[in-house]
Design a protein around this motif. Sequence first.
Motif, mmCIF file in Angstrom:
data_model
loop_
_atom_site.group_PDB
_atom_site.id
_atom_site.type_symbol
_atom_site.label_atom_id
_atom_site.label_comp_id
_atom_site.label_asym_id
_atom_site.label_seq_id
_atom_site.Cartn_x
_atom_site.Cartn_y
_atom_site.Cartn_z
ATOM 1 N N ARG A 205 38.543 62.065 19.375
ATOM 2 C CA ARG A 205 38.230 60.799 20.002
ATOM 3 C C ARG A 205 37.912 59.564 19.278
ATOM 4 O O ARG A 205 38.417 59.595 17.628
ATOM 5 N N PRO A 206 38.782 58.550 19.658
ATOM 6 C CA PRO A 206 39.248 57.546 18.522
ATOM 7 C C PRO A 206 37.395 56.792 18.836
ATOM 8 O O PRO A 206 36.742 56.617 18.780
ATOM 9 N N LEU A 207 37.088 56.524 16.999
ATOM 10 C CA LEU A 207 35.564 55.850 16.456
ATOM 11 C C LEU A 207 34.927 54.835 16.722
ATOM 12 O O LEU A 207 34.432 54.509 17.030
ATOM 13 N N THR A 208 36.109 53.614 17.878
ATOM 14 C CA THR A 208 35.580 52.695 18.817
ATOM 15 C C THR A 208 34.830 52.907 19.068
ATOM 16 O O THR A 208 34.254 51.956 20.197
ATOM 17 N N ILE A 209 34.306 54.182 20.149
ATOM 18 C CA ILE A 209 33.647 54.734 20.987
ATOM 19 C C ILE A 209 32.349 53.939 19.973
ATOM 20 O O ILE A 209 31.148 53.755 20.779
ATOM 21 N N LEU A 210 32.239 54.913 18.476
ATOM 22 C CA LEU A 210 31.182 53.748 18.337
ATOM 23 C C LEU A 210 30.071 51.789 18.502
ATOM 24 O O LEU A 210 28.829 52.205 18.167
ATOM 25 N N GLN A 211 31.024 51.412 19.016
ATOM 26 C CA GLN A 211 30.894 50.062 19.543
ATOM 27 C C GLN A 211 30.475 49.991 20.698
ATOM 28 O O GLN A 211 29.228 49.144 20.873
ATOM 29 N N ASP A 212 30.218 51.237 21.516
ATOM 30 C CA ASP A 212 29.453 51.252 22.311
ATOM 31 C C ASP A 212 27.803 50.871 22.395
ATOM 32 O O ASP A 212 26.898 50.560 23.455
ATOM 33 N N ASN A 213 27.469 51.044 20.816
ATOM 34 C CA ASN A 213 26.142 50.921 20.914
ATOM 35 C C ASN A 213 24.697 51.999 21.804
ATOM 36 O O ASN A 213 23.767 52.047 21.570
ATOM 37 N N SER A 214 25.664 52.840 22.112
ATOM 38 C CA SER A 214 25.039 54.063 22.774
ATOM 39 C C SER A 214 23.963 54.472 21.654
ATOM 40 O O SER A 214 22.745 55.040 21.472
ATOM 41 N N ALA A 215 24.576 55.141 20.075
ATOM 42 C CA ALA A 215 23.805 55.278 19.414
ATOM 43 C C ALA A 215 22.863 54.478 18.985
ATOM 44 O O ALA A 215 21.818 55.653 18.550
ATOM 45 N N LEU A 216 23.390 53.712 18.793
ATOM 46 C CA LEU A 216 22.152 52.585 18.094
ATOM 47 C C LEU A 216 20.504 52.816 19.346
ATOM 48 O O LEU A 216 19.745 53.015 18.879
ATOM 49 N N LEU A 217 21.177 53.055 20.110
ATOM 50 C CA LEU A 217 19.411 52.743 21.092
ATOM 51 C C LEU A 217 19.151 54.475 21.127
ATOM 52 O O LEU A 217 17.598 54.047 21.207
ATOM 53 N N THR A 218 19.797 55.402 21.410
ATOM 54 C CA THR A 218 18.725 56.552 20.783
ATOM 55 C C THR A 218 18.088 56.464 19.575
ATOM 56 O O THR A 218 17.087 57.407 20.051
ATOM 57 N N ALA A 219 18.805 55.931 18.313
ATOM 58 C CA ALA A 219 18.071 56.345 17.558
ATOM 59 C C ALA A 219 16.929 55.389 17.655
ATOM 60 O O ALA A 219 15.827 55.528 16.806
ATOM 61 N N LEU A 220 16.524 53.611 18.276
ATOM 62 C CA LEU A 220 15.657 53.291 18.169
ATOM 63 C C LEU A 220 14.598 53.531 18.438
ATOM 64 O O LEU A 220 13.210 54.060 17.751
ATOM 65 N N LEU A 221 15.143 54.802 19.744
ATOM 66 C CA LEU A 221 13.881 55.190 20.491
ATOM 67 C C LEU A 221 13.235 56.365 19.908
ATOM 68 O O LEU A 221 12.302 57.081 19.892
ATOM 69 N N ILE A 222 14.411 57.171 18.910
ATOM 70 C CA ILE A 222 13.850 58.470 18.008
ATOM 71 C C ILE A 222 12.934 57.530 16.868
ATOM 72 O O ILE A 222 12.410 58.408 16.938
ATOM 73 N N GLY A 223 13.224 56.915 16.754
ATOM 74 C CA GLY A 223 12.629 56.109 15.597
ATOM 75 C C GLY A 223 10.715 55.588 15.994
ATOM 76 O O GLY A 223 10.608 55.603 15.348
ATOM 77 N N ILE A 224 11.728 54.931 16.630
ATOM 78 C CA ILE A 224 9.503 54.551 16.786
ATOM 79 C C ILE A 224 8.577 55.475 17.508
ATOM 80 O O ILE A 224 7.394 55.014 17.349
ATOM 81 N N ALA A 225 9.012 56.706 17.943
ATOM 82 C CA ALA A 225 8.592 57.893 18.248
ATOM 83 C C ALA A 225 7.353 58.549 17.125
ATOM 84 O O ALA A 225 7.248 59.071 17.290
ATOM 85 N N ILE A 226 8.876 58.878 15.918
ATOM 86 C CA ILE A 226 8.135 59.083 14.406
ATOM 87 C C ILE A 226 6.839 58.498 13.965
ATOM 88 O O ILE A 226 6.919 57.228 14.501
ATOM 89 N N PRO A 227 5.325 59.865 13.892
ATOM 90 C CA PRO A 227 5.095 58.701 13.083
ATOM 91 C C PRO A 227 5.608 57.949 11.427
ATOM 92 O O PRO A 227 6.409 58.999 11.018
ATOM 93 N N PRO A 228 4.972 57.040 11.855
ATOM 94 C CA PRO A 228 5.340 56.313 10.455
ATOM 95 C C PRO A 228 5.895 57.287 8.847
ATOM 96 O O PRO A 228 6.849 56.933 8.642
ATOM 97 N N LEU A 229 5.102 58.193 8.624
ATOM 98 C CA LEU A 229 4.630 58.578 6.897
ATOM 99 C C LEU A 229 5.536 59.691 7.505
ATOM 100 O O LEU A 229 5.259 60.388 6.625
ATOM 101 N N ALA A 230 6.113 59.707 8.708
ATOM 102 C CA ALA A 230 6.514 61.405 8.877
ATOM 103 C C ALA A 230 7.641 61.473 7.200
ATOM 104 O O ALA A 230 8.418 61.015 7.386
ATOM 105 N N PRO A 231 8.043 63.720 6.929
ATOM 106 C CA PRO A 231 8.714 63.102 6.551
ATOM 107 C C PRO A 231 10.259 62.650 6.924
ATOM 108 O O PRO A 231 11.086 63.198 7.932
ATOM 109 N N TRP A 232 11.629 62.335 5.676
ATOM 110 C CA TRP A 232 12.403 61.639 6.559
ATOM 111 C C TRP A 232 13.314 62.751 6.686
ATOM 112 O O TRP A 232 13.861 62.392 7.683
ATOM 113 N N TRP A 233 13.431 64.124 6.563
ATOM 114 C CA TRP A 233 14.515 65.216 7.260
ATOM 115 C C TRP A 233 13.825 65.244 8.806
ATOM 116 O O TRP A 233 14.549 65.538 9.374
#
Length: 349
Positions: free
Chosen positions: A67-95
């Motif tokens: 599939r074309p990589l231009t799909i990345l530009q729809d920002n849906s992955a960005l929004l999902t990442a923000l929601l996961i990032g704010i739900a993780i405890p701040p000092l949780a292990p990186w993995w």
Amino acid sequence: MGFHISSSPHDHAPLSTATLMRRVCYCLLPGIAMQWWFFGWGSLIQIALAVLTAYAAEGLVLTLRKRPLTILQDNSALLTALLIGIAIPPLAPWWMVVIGTAFAIIIAKQLYGGLGQNIFNPAMVAYVLLLVSFPLHMTSWLPPLELQQYPPGLADSLSAIFTGYTLDGFSPHQLRELADGTTMATPLDTLKTGFTQGYTAGEILSEPVFGGLAGIGWQWVNLAYLAGGMALLRLKLTSWTIPVSILATLAVLSFLGFMISPDNTAGPLIQLFSGATMVGAFFIATDPVSASTTFRGRLIYGALIGLLIYLIRTFGGYPDAIAFAVLLANLTVPMIDSLTKPATYGERR
């Protein structure tokens, strides 16, 4: 993911998916800024890791699917990442954030066909995976910085996330124990544990982590996400039905429960302004792909989530319940929509 796309003739010049997603991300910024202010650099580091992982995982899957990589530009992955990032405890292990984000993108989103095809909210699938798999790490929220004896800076946060220890050799668990005697992770954790140990609500609310509306730090984080949610409504990026239905149901049930048993239940202010209540109501439950699509259906869907949040927080084993409530409600969406869809002209119901 709180936005809606409609083909109704009353909606003129609809925004592109990329623009909608980007504006929703902007509305998350007040809450993210407040999390950084009260809980330190760890939240921003987790968000950065989630964003990098989300784009890498989505790019990999798109390449494998030809599939074309231009799909990345729809920002849906960005929004999902923000929601996961704010739900993780701040000092949780990186993995942990890497595993959760990769699972959300590859399994919960792309395995179903990509944006618009997933039946569950990807960010909440990731959160539940991590909570069930690594419960100790996922409940290791530090108290707000003002209650910490050794609040970690940027370098300490990076060191704790990638090595497990700050530059001075403290682990996140030790930082929690040094926080003015406050060893519980969040106000909701404190309440849940206190009730289990037989303390009354009044005795539990005397803990240092509580203050003002619903707990030092957490009340302001929720107010900031509420402000972002109001911006969503003002910009018409989402409908009012689901957030209002969730918050109204939760408020009514918590008020009734508090009136019946004030010593053994949390009051409405704590339920509404602690934990992930506001971000869940405005930015998670309103995901247009996994939420109900009819007017009456959205009201029912929101009320169901509010009911589940209250029941799990009050009688369940988890102090917060946003992810479980949303995922369980996602399962009911096909039935809710089929029972509430408007009748077409001439149709006999």
